[in-house]
Scaffold this motif. Structure first.
Motif, PDB file in Angstrom:
ATOM      1  N   PRO A 133       0.656  -1.423   0.156  1.00  0.00           N
ATOM      2  CA  PRO A 133      -0.295  -0.307  -0.107  1.00  0.00           C
ATOM      3  C   PRO A 133       0.649   1.306   0.285  1.00  0.00           C
ATOM      4  N   PRO A 134       0.399   2.427  -0.446  1.00  0.00           N
ATOM      5  CA  PRO A 134       1.273   3.832  -0.333  1.00  0.00           C
ATOM      6  C   PRO A 134       1.782   3.735   1.234  1.00  0.00           C
ATOM      7  N   ASP A 135       0.916   3.746   2.310  1.00  0.00           N
ATOM      8  CA  ASP A 135       1.912   4.466   3.658  1.00  0.00           C
ATOM      9  C   ASP A 135       2.741   3.726   3.294  1.00  0.00           C
ATOM     10  N   LYS A 136       2.835   2.610   2.849  1.00  0.00           N
ATOM     11  CA  LYS A 136       4.439   1.435   3.074  1.00  0.00           C
ATOM     12  C   LYS A 136       5.602   2.568   2.211  1.00  0.00           C
ATOM     13  N   ILE A 137       5.081   2.409   0.942  1.00  0.00           N
ATOM     14  CA  ILE A 137       6.275   3.461   0.202  1.00  0.00           C
ATOM     15  C   ILE A 137       6.047   4.565   0.780  1.00  0.00           C
ATOM     16  N   TRP A 138       5.104   5.577   1.285  1.00  0.00           N
ATOM     17  CA  TRP A 138       5.634   7.205   1.891  1.00  0.00           C
ATOM     18  C   TRP A 138       6.796   6.855   3.144  1.00  0.00           C
ATOM     19  N   THR A 139       6.717   5.575   4.099  1.00  0.00           N
ATOM     20  CA  THR A 139       7.894   5.473   4.832  1.00  0.00           C
ATOM     21  C   THR A 139       8.784   5.356   4.345  1.00  0.00           C
ATOM     22  N   VAL A 140       8.924   4.776   3.736  1.00  0.00           N
ATOM     23  CA  VAL A 140      10.465   4.562   3.127  1.00  0.00           C
ATOM     24  C   VAL A 140      10.962   5.969   2.542  1.00  0.00           C
ATOM     25  N   LEU A 141       9.846   6.169   1.345  1.00  0.00           N
ATOM     26  CA  LEU A 141      10.725   7.763   0.655  1.00  0.00           C
ATOM     27  C   LEU A 141      10.661   9.249   1.979  1.00  0.00           C
ATOM     28  N   THR A 142      10.160   9.508   2.904  1.00  0.00           N
ATOM     29  CA  THR A 142      10.025  10.357   3.957  1.00  0.00           C
ATOM     30  C   THR A 142      10.975   9.835   5.214  1.00  0.00           C
ATOM     31  N   ASP A 143      12.018   8.397   4.988  1.00  0.00           N
ATOM     32  CA  ASP A 143      12.735   8.439   5.753  1.00  0.00           C
ATOM     33  C   ASP A 143      13.959   8.499   5.118  1.00  0.00           C
ATOM     34  N   VAL A 174      17.072   1.287 -11.242  1.00  0.00           N
ATOM     35  CA  VAL A 174      18.011   0.589 -10.438  1.00  0.00           C
ATOM     36  C   VAL A 174      16.763   1.426  -8.717  1.00  0.00           C
ATOM     37  N   MET A 175      17.099   2.899  -9.309  1.00  0.00           N
ATOM     38  CA  MET A 175      16.454   3.059  -7.919  1.00  0.00           C
ATOM     39  C   MET A 175      15.188   2.525  -7.461  1.00  0.00           C
ATOM     40  N   ASN A 176      13.796   2.590  -8.163  1.00  0.00           N
ATOM     41  CA  ASN A 176      13.082   2.624  -8.062  1.00  0.00           C
ATOM     42  C   ASN A 176      13.320   0.426  -7.618  1.00  0.00           C
ATOM     43  N   GLU A 177      13.675  -0.354  -8.065  1.00  0.00           N
ATOM     44  CA  GLU A 177      14.163  -1.387  -7.750  1.00  0.00           C
ATOM     45  C   GLU A 177      14.301  -1.817  -6.595  1.00  0.00           C
ATOM     46  N   ASN A 178      15.351  -0.584  -6.529  1.00  0.00           N
ATOM     47  CA  ASN A 178      16.615  -0.342  -4.817  1.00  0.00           C
ATOM     48  C   ASN A 178      14.973  -0.140  -4.109  1.00  0.00           C
ATOM     49  N   LEU A 179      14.399   0.618  -3.998  1.00  0.00           N
ATOM     50  CA  LEU A 179      12.751   1.276  -3.337  1.00  0.00           C
ATOM     51  C   LEU A 179      11.673  -0.134  -3.275  1.00  0.00           C
ATOM     52  N   LYS A 180      11.845  -0.956  -4.276  1.00  0.00           N
ATOM     53  CA  LYS A 180      10.402  -1.912  -4.208  1.00  0.00           C
ATOM     54  C   LYS A 180      11.659  -3.014  -3.097  1.00  0.00           C
ATOM     55  N   LEU A 193       2.778   8.585  -5.731  1.00  0.00           N
ATOM     56  CA  LEU A 193       2.072   7.200  -5.885  1.00  0.00           C
ATOM     57  C   LEU A 193       0.667   7.286  -5.989  1.00  0.00           C
ATOM     58  N   GLU A 194       0.728   6.165  -6.723  1.00  0.00           N
ATOM     59  CA  GLU A 194      -0.826   5.963  -6.611  1.00  0.00           C
ATOM     60  C   GLU A 194      -1.496   4.639  -6.364  1.00  0.00           C
ATOM     61  N   GLU A 195      -2.312   4.339  -5.903  1.00  0.00           N
ATOM     62  CA  GLU A 195      -2.519   3.087  -5.498  1.00  0.00           C
ATOM     63  C   GLU A 195      -3.969   2.221  -6.799  1.00  0.00           C
ATOM     64  N   VAL A 196      -2.865   1.329  -7.580  1.00  0.00           N
ATOM     65  CA  VAL A 196      -3.276   0.699  -8.541  1.00  0.00           C
ATOM     66  C   VAL A 196      -3.796  -1.239  -7.901  1.00  0.00           C
ATOM     67  N   PRO A 197      -4.326  -2.283  -8.849  1.00  0.00           N
ATOM     68  CA  PRO A 197      -4.525  -3.029  -8.104  1.00  0.00           C
ATOM     69  C   PRO A 197      -3.271  -4.218  -7.352  1.00  0.00           C
ATOM     70  N   ASP A 198      -2.964  -3.604  -7.808  1.00  0.00           N
ATOM     71  CA  ASP A 198      -1.506  -4.809  -8.161  1.00  0.00           C
ATOM     72  C   ASP A 198      -0.678  -4.455  -6.535  1.00  0.00           C
ATOM     73  N   GLY A 199      -0.694  -3.060  -6.161  1.00  0.00           N
ATOM     74  CA  GLY A 199      -0.598  -2.588  -5.123  1.00  0.00           C
ATOM     75  C   GLY A 199      -0.039  -0.591  -5.477  1.00  0.00           C
ATOM     76  N   THR A 200       1.595  -0.813  -5.531  1.00  0.00           N
ATOM     77  CA  THR A 200       1.207   1.148  -5.882  1.00  0.00           C
ATOM     78  C   THR A 200       1.970   1.197  -6.401  1.00  0.00           C
ATOM     79  N   ARG A 201       1.499   1.850  -7.232  1.00  0.00           N
ATOM     80  CA  ARG A 201       1.916   2.382  -8.687  1.00  0.00           C
ATOM     81  C   ARG A 201       3.337   3.837  -7.733  1.00  0.00           C
TER      82      ARG A 201
END
Length: 171
Positions: free
Chosen positions: A42-52, A158-164, A124-132
């Motif tokens: 979900p977006p909040d999990k990604i947000w946690t990493v982006l804001t840390d 590479v940055m996106n894969e590392n974020l994932k 960040l955009e919520e999509v059926p498979d998670g978050t784009r």
């Protein structure tokens, strides 16, 4: 006296003409690169990493806080990042937070207007498979005409894969 006036008017015209050419080049130079990844979270999990921002050194090969942890991630704040292009030494760069919407977008802007202005977006955009997650960088100014930004798209993938990977490690 007439000859002096003609010379003066010609020089003034030439300077004005050159200034207009430079200004139009500065305004016409623009480019952008966009990468996207879908992360099964979900977006909040990604947000946690982006804001840390203290954790950026773990996954972000381009931007790392240069003054330790950046505590104020809010609109109007100036952030100082260590910015690294491949095969170059890092340089400190200041970016202003221009948009900060929790779990949706984090947009920063910096550079020198007319020379090389940069705007970086995390969207960040919520999509059926998670978050784009969209990682978009836009440049404008005369410097765009001379700057090699071919490294951005592969590096940001590479940055996106590392974020994932970083997000998935939170589970």
């Amino acid at each position: 006296m007439t000859m002096y006036c003609n010379y003066y008017n010609s020089a003034k015209f030439l300077i004005t003409y050159l200034a207009l050419i430079i200004l139009s080049l500065a305004l016409s130079g623009c480019a952008s690169r966009k990468t996207e990844i879908t992360i099964p979270a979900p977006p909040d999990k990604i947000w946690t990493v982006l804001t840390d921002t203290d954790g950026y050194k773990e996954w972000n090969p381009v931007f790392v806080p240069s003054k330790g942890e950046l505590e104020k991630l809010e609109e109007g704040e100036i952030l100082v990042w260590s910015y690294t292009q491949p095969r170059q030494d890092p340089v400190d760069t200041k970016l202003k937070v221009v948009k900060f919407v929790e779990n949706e977008k984090f947009i920063q802007k910096g550079g020198i207007w007319g020379i090389l202005d940069v705007k970086h977006h995390w969207l960040l955009e919520e999509v059926p498979d998670g978050t784009r997650v969209t990682n978009l960088e836009e440049w404008s100014g005369i410097g765009v005409l001379f700057w090699d930004y071919s490294w951005v798209e592969p590096t940001y993938k590479v940055m996106n894969e590392n974020l994932k990977k970083q997000v998935m490690s939170l589970r």
